[in-house]
Design a protein around this motif. Structure first.
Motif, PDB file in Angstrom:
ATOM      1  N   PRO A 158      39.738  15.751  58.395  1.00 24.62           N
ATOM      2  CA  PRO A 158      40.431  14.993  57.156  1.00 24.62           C
ATOM      3  C   PRO A 158      41.641  14.301  57.468  1.00 24.62           C
ATOM      4  O   PRO A 158      42.110  13.175  56.989  1.00 24.62           O
ATOM      5  CB  PRO A 158      40.583  15.974  56.049  1.00 24.62           C
ATOM      6  CG  PRO A 158      39.694  17.047  56.522  1.00 24.62           C
ATOM      7  CD  PRO A 158      39.535  17.147  58.059  1.00 24.62           C
ATOM      8  N   GLU A 159      42.500  14.830  58.613  1.00 21.68           N
ATOM      9  CA  GLU A 159      43.622  14.333  58.818  1.00 21.68           C
ATOM     10  C   GLU A 159      43.324  12.893  59.496  1.00 21.68           C
ATOM     11  O   GLU A 159      44.309  11.839  59.295  1.00 21.68           O
ATOM     12  CB  GLU A 159      44.416  15.081  59.977  1.00 21.68           C
ATOM     13  CG  GLU A 159      44.975  16.363  59.405  1.00 21.68           C
ATOM     14  CD  GLU A 159      44.110  17.754  59.300  1.00 21.68           C
ATOM     15  OE1 GLU A 159      44.709  18.734  59.180  1.00 21.68           O
ATOM     16  OE2 GLU A 159      42.863  17.615  59.245  1.00 21.68           O
ATOM     17  N   ALA A 160      42.408  12.880  60.526  1.00 21.97           N
ATOM     18  CA  ALA A 160      41.829  11.815  61.349  1.00 21.97           C
ATOM     19  C   ALA A 160      41.633  10.632  60.063  1.00 21.97           C
ATOM     20  O   ALA A 160      41.791   9.391  60.571  1.00 21.97           O
ATOM     21  CB  ALA A 160      40.821  12.163  62.201  1.00 21.97           C
ATOM     22  N   LEU A 161      40.671  10.958  59.374  1.00 24.57           N
ATOM     23  CA  LEU A 161      40.328   9.942  58.261  1.00 24.57           C
ATOM     24  C   LEU A 161      41.367   9.270  57.089  1.00 24.57           C
ATOM     25  O   LEU A 161      41.244   8.188  56.886  1.00 24.57           O
ATOM     26  CB  LEU A 161      39.232  10.332  57.639  1.00 24.57           C
ATOM     27  CG  LEU A 161      37.876  10.528  58.533  1.00 24.57           C
ATOM     28  CD1 LEU A 161      36.712  11.091  57.682  1.00 24.57           C
ATOM     29  CD2 LEU A 161      37.328   9.506  59.256  1.00 24.57           C
ATOM     30  N   VAL A 162      42.317  10.164  56.885  1.00 23.80           N
ATOM     31  CA  VAL A 162      43.013   9.990  55.533  1.00 23.80           C
ATOM     32  C   VAL A 162      44.492   9.503  56.309  1.00 23.80           C
ATOM     33  O   VAL A 162      45.270   8.682  55.589  1.00 23.80           O
ATOM     34  CB  VAL A 162      43.348  11.457  54.766  1.00 23.80           C
ATOM     35  CG1 VAL A 162      44.324  10.953  53.780  1.00 23.80           C
ATOM     36  CG2 VAL A 162      41.865  11.757  53.996  1.00 23.80           C
ATOM     37  N   MET A 163      44.816   9.792  57.411  1.00 27.88           N
ATOM     38  CA  MET A 163      46.271   9.508  57.949  1.00 27.88           C
ATOM     39  C   MET A 163      46.225   7.997  57.990  1.00 27.88           C
ATOM     40  O   MET A 163      45.657   7.394  58.388  1.00 27.88           O
ATOM     41  CB  MET A 163      46.386  10.123  59.277  1.00 27.88           C
ATOM     42  CG  MET A 163      47.910   9.738  59.813  1.00 27.88           C
ATOM     43  SD  MET A 163      49.059  10.783  59.188  1.00 27.88           S
ATOM     44  CE  MET A 163      50.706   9.928  59.430  1.00 27.88           C
ATOM     45  N   GLY A 164      47.439   7.543  57.101  1.00 30.10           N
ATOM     46  CA  GLY A 164      47.771   6.049  56.971  1.00 30.10           C
ATOM     47  C   GLY A 164      47.186   5.355  56.010  1.00 30.10           C
ATOM     48  O   GLY A 164      47.411   4.355  55.580  1.00 30.10           O
ATOM     49  N   LYS A 165      45.995   6.101  55.412  1.00 28.00           N
ATOM     50  CA  LYS A 165      45.433   5.994  53.956  1.00 28.00           C
ATOM     51  C   LYS A 165      45.734   6.715  52.912  1.00 28.00           C
ATOM     52  O   LYS A 165      44.771   6.900  51.943  1.00 28.00           O
ATOM     53  CB  LYS A 165      44.124   5.450  54.235  1.00 28.00           C
ATOM     54  CG  LYS A 165      43.874   4.779  55.215  1.00 28.00           C
ATOM     55  CD  LYS A 165      42.006   4.561  55.614  1.00 28.00           C
ATOM     56  CE  LYS A 165      41.698   3.659  56.704  1.00 28.00           C
ATOM     57  NZ  LYS A 165      42.083   3.866  57.910  1.00 28.00           N
ATOM     58  N   GLN A 166      46.795   7.591  52.975  1.00 27.19           N
ATOM     59  CA  GLN A 166      47.048   8.524  51.747  1.00 27.19           C
ATOM     60  C   GLN A 166      47.010   7.895  50.398  1.00 27.19           C
ATOM     61  O   GLN A 166      46.617   8.639  49.673  1.00 27.19           O
ATOM     62  CB  GLN A 166      48.667   9.107  52.180  1.00 27.19           C
ATOM     63  CG  GLN A 166      48.713   9.999  53.417  1.00 27.19           C
ATOM     64  CD  GLN A 166      48.888   9.409  54.518  1.00 27.19           C
ATOM     65  OE1 GLN A 166      48.307   8.447  54.767  1.00 27.19           O
ATOM     66  NE2 GLN A 166      49.511  10.315  55.584  1.00 27.19           N
ATOM     67  N   ARG A 167      47.705   6.900  50.216  1.00 27.23           N
ATOM     68  CA  ARG A 167      47.789   6.152  48.640  1.00 27.23           C
ATOM     69  C   ARG A 167      46.319   6.022  48.349  1.00 27.23           C
ATOM     70  O   ARG A 167      46.037   6.192  47.369  1.00 27.23           O
ATOM     71  CB  ARG A 167      48.608   5.060  48.813  1.00 27.23           C
ATOM     72  CG  ARG A 167      48.749   4.131  47.581  1.00 27.23           C
ATOM     73  CD  ARG A 167      49.381   5.068  46.321  1.00 27.23           C
ATOM     74  NE  ARG A 167      48.887   4.614  45.104  1.00 27.23           N
ATOM     75  CZ  ARG A 167      49.653   3.625  44.373  1.00 27.23           C
ATOM     76  NH1 ARG A 167      50.822   3.197  44.665  1.00 27.23           N
ATOM     77  NH2 ARG A 167      49.073   3.172  43.246  1.00 27.23           N
ATOM     78  N   ILE A 168      45.517   5.422  49.145  1.00 26.52           N
ATOM     79  CA  ILE A 168      44.168   5.081  48.849  1.00 26.52           C
ATOM     80  C   ILE A 168      43.586   6.438  48.334  1.00 26.52           C
ATOM     81  O   ILE A 168      42.659   6.611  47.430  1.00 26.52           O
ATOM     82  CB  ILE A 168      43.433   4.453  49.977  1.00 26.52           C
ATOM     83  CG1 ILE A 168      44.141   2.827  50.273  1.00 26.52           C
ATOM     84  CG2 ILE A 168      42.084   4.104  49.518  1.00 26.52           C
ATOM     85  CD1 ILE A 168      43.617   2.263  51.316  1.00 26.52           C
ATOM     86  N   TYR A 169      43.334   7.304  49.370  1.00 25.01           N
ATOM     87  CA  TYR A 169      42.628   8.486  49.127  1.00 25.01           C
ATOM     88  C   TYR A 169      43.276   9.365  47.894  1.00 25.01           C
ATOM     89  O   TYR A 169      42.398   9.776  47.287  1.00 25.01           O
ATOM     90  CB  TYR A 169      42.878   9.405  50.535  1.00 25.01           C
ATOM     91  CG  TYR A 169      42.093  10.946  50.519  1.00 25.01           C
ATOM     92  CD1 TYR A 169      40.589  10.462  50.537  1.00 25.01           C
ATOM     93  CD2 TYR A 169      42.789  11.928  50.454  1.00 25.01           C
ATOM     94  CE1 TYR A 169      39.855  11.643  50.436  1.00 25.01           C
ATOM     95  CE2 TYR A 169      41.684  13.129  50.640  1.00 25.01           C
ATOM     96  CZ  TYR A 169      40.307  12.999  50.665  1.00 25.01           C
ATOM     97  OH  TYR A 169      39.727  14.172  50.457  1.00 25.01           O
ATOM     98  N   PHE A 170      44.552   9.459  47.612  1.00 20.94           N
ATOM     99  CA  PHE A 170      45.318  10.261  46.524  1.00 20.94           C
ATOM    100  C   PHE A 170      44.788   9.342  45.383  1.00 20.94           C
ATOM    101  O   PHE A 170      44.397  10.050  44.183  1.00 20.94           O
ATOM    102  CB  PHE A 170      46.521  10.196  46.546  1.00 20.94           C
ATOM    103  CG  PHE A 170      46.942  11.088  47.711  1.00 20.94           C
ATOM    104  CD1 PHE A 170      46.192  11.728  48.675  1.00 20.94           C
ATOM    105  CD2 PHE A 170      48.398  11.225  48.085  1.00 20.94           C
ATOM    106  CE1 PHE A 170      46.511  12.543  49.528  1.00 20.94           C
ATOM    107  CE2 PHE A 170      48.871  11.917  49.355  1.00 20.94           C
ATOM    108  CZ  PHE A 170      48.039  12.720  49.957  1.00 20.94           C
ATOM    109  N   ASP A 171      44.765   8.164  45.499  1.00 24.26           N
ATOM    110  CA  ASP A 171      44.296   7.582  44.091  1.00 24.26           C
ATOM    111  C   ASP A 171      42.853   7.708  43.526  1.00 24.26           C
ATOM    112  O   ASP A 171      42.639   7.784  42.370  1.00 24.26           O
ATOM    113  CB  ASP A 171      44.581   6.002  44.147  1.00 24.26           C
ATOM    114  CG  ASP A 171      46.230   5.347  44.165  1.00 24.26           C
ATOM    115  OD1 ASP A 171      46.822   6.082  43.651  1.00 24.26           O
ATOM    116  OD2 ASP A 171      46.119   3.927  44.398  1.00 24.26           O
ATOM    117  N   TYR A 172      42.122   8.248  44.509  1.00 20.36           N
ATOM    118  CA  TYR A 172      40.714   8.403  44.342  1.00 20.36           C
ATOM    119  C   TYR A 172      40.571   9.635  43.240  1.00 20.36           C
ATOM    120  O   TYR A 172      40.138   9.607  42.224  1.00 20.36           O
ATOM    121  CB  TYR A 172      39.903   8.833  45.428  1.00 20.36           C
ATOM    122  CG  TYR A 172      38.513   9.415  45.044  1.00 20.36           C
ATOM    123  CD1 TYR A 172      37.537   8.473  44.683  1.00 20.36           C
ATOM    124  CD2 TYR A 172      38.492  10.720  45.102  1.00 20.36           C
ATOM    125  CE1 TYR A 172      36.148   9.183  44.374  1.00 20.36           C
ATOM    126  CE2 TYR A 172      37.149  11.207  44.482  1.00 20.36           C
ATOM    127  CZ  TYR A 172      36.287  10.463  44.321  1.00 20.36           C
ATOM    128  OH  TYR A 172      35.096  11.194  43.841  1.00 20.36           O
TER     129      TYR A 172
END
Length: 291
Positions: free
Chosen positions: A162-176
């Motif tokens: 999860p860290e590898a996929l979400v790092m740098g994309k926190q806003r996109i992931y959290f918005d989901y």
């Protein structure tokens, strides 16, 4: 200055760093410190700001406190991320601030920590509130674990991925999550969404958030081992009307686990993020319960 501090200043809140067992824990307070205290614990993927509107509504009558859980936002990380360990640091916050007549309010992961606190320190609280969460080892936990729609529990538990996929994309992931499990996504404002992404912007913070899920196995063992031990502290369980599942199943689980003074209430029209989706309703419910 980070956006979290800007908001706290604009709202008249006081931001401070507490030293708990040598670890810096970020706390935001409002109201008179000689009033009965309400301490708020956020969940994933949020920080103290999840309770900003509720705190504003209660600060006239209570000393309201919200923290960034250890490892998130302005709080330093701790050696372990199971809820019993986090509860120990919460106990340290209560002692450091000299809080009295404390009501502990936890949402999401913060609700799991609240349950762990009740188990570890049953005589330390006046009252407790758990919102919108299932507790490991407490029914309907077994059903929730099997639910394929709650895919993020097993995903977040996978080491490193999860860290590898979400790092740098926190806003996109959290918005989901804010869009999918909120009934009123617009209530989670842009400034707050940016602050949440900022609170998990470092690898260590993001890792901490996923470590909470990886600790569910330990949490379950601890909670099952404590079952049957009576806890008399009044507990209010709140659940959004648009949340999956029946509130009665949760209330039954708490009572069967040994909590002897449990009540529940559904928050009309709310999804998962009730402190933001239905701030006024939550304020009124807490006022009624604590009084």
């Amino acid at each position: 200055m980070k956006s979290v501090d800007k908001l706290s200043e604009q709202s008249g809140f006081h931001s401070q760093q507490l030293s708990i067992e040598g670890t810096a824990i970020h706390a935001v307070t409002a109201g008179q410190n000689d009033n009965p205290a309400i301490l708020f614990l956020h969940g994933f993927p949020q920080n103290w700001m999840a309770f900003r509107n509720v705190m504003t509504g209660l600060a006239g009558q209570f000393y309201v406190v919200a923290i960034d859980l250890p490892g998130i936002g302005e709080s330093e990380k701790i050696p372990a991320n199971d809820t019993r360990t986090i509860a120990r640091y919460v106990k340290g916050v209560i002692a450091e601030l000299g809080l009295t007549k404390v009501t502990l309010v936890g949402h999401d992961l913060g609700g799991m920590v609240t349950y762990a606190f009740l188990r570890a320190y049953p005589n330390d609280l006046s009252k407790a509130v758990i919102m919108n969460v299932v507790v490991p080892g407490v029914e309907p936990w077994s059903q929730v674990k099997k639910n394929p729609h709650i895919w993020h529990f097993p995903f977040h538990s996978i080491p490193d991925l999860p860290e590898a996929l979400v790092m740098g994309k926190q806003r996109i992931y959290f918005d989901y999550f804010f869009t999918t499990i909120a009934a009123k996504p617009d209530k989670i404002e842009e400034q707050a969404r940016n602050a949440y992404a900022e609170a998990y912007s470092s690898y260590d913070a993001l890792h901490t958030g996923f470590e909470w899920y990886r600790a569910f196995g330990q949490d379950e063992k601890d909670n099952v081992a404590a079952k049957g031990e009576p806890v008399q502290t009044p507990l209010l369980y709140l659940r959004g009307e648009r949340e999956y599942g029946k509130i009665d199943d949760y209330l039954t689980g708490f009572r069967e686990s040994g909590l002897t003074n449990v009540s529940g209430q559904v928050i009309p029209g709310s999804g998962h993020y009730a402190p933001e989706e239905a701030s006024e309703e939550v304020v009124n419910i807490l006022l009624s319960f604590i009084r």
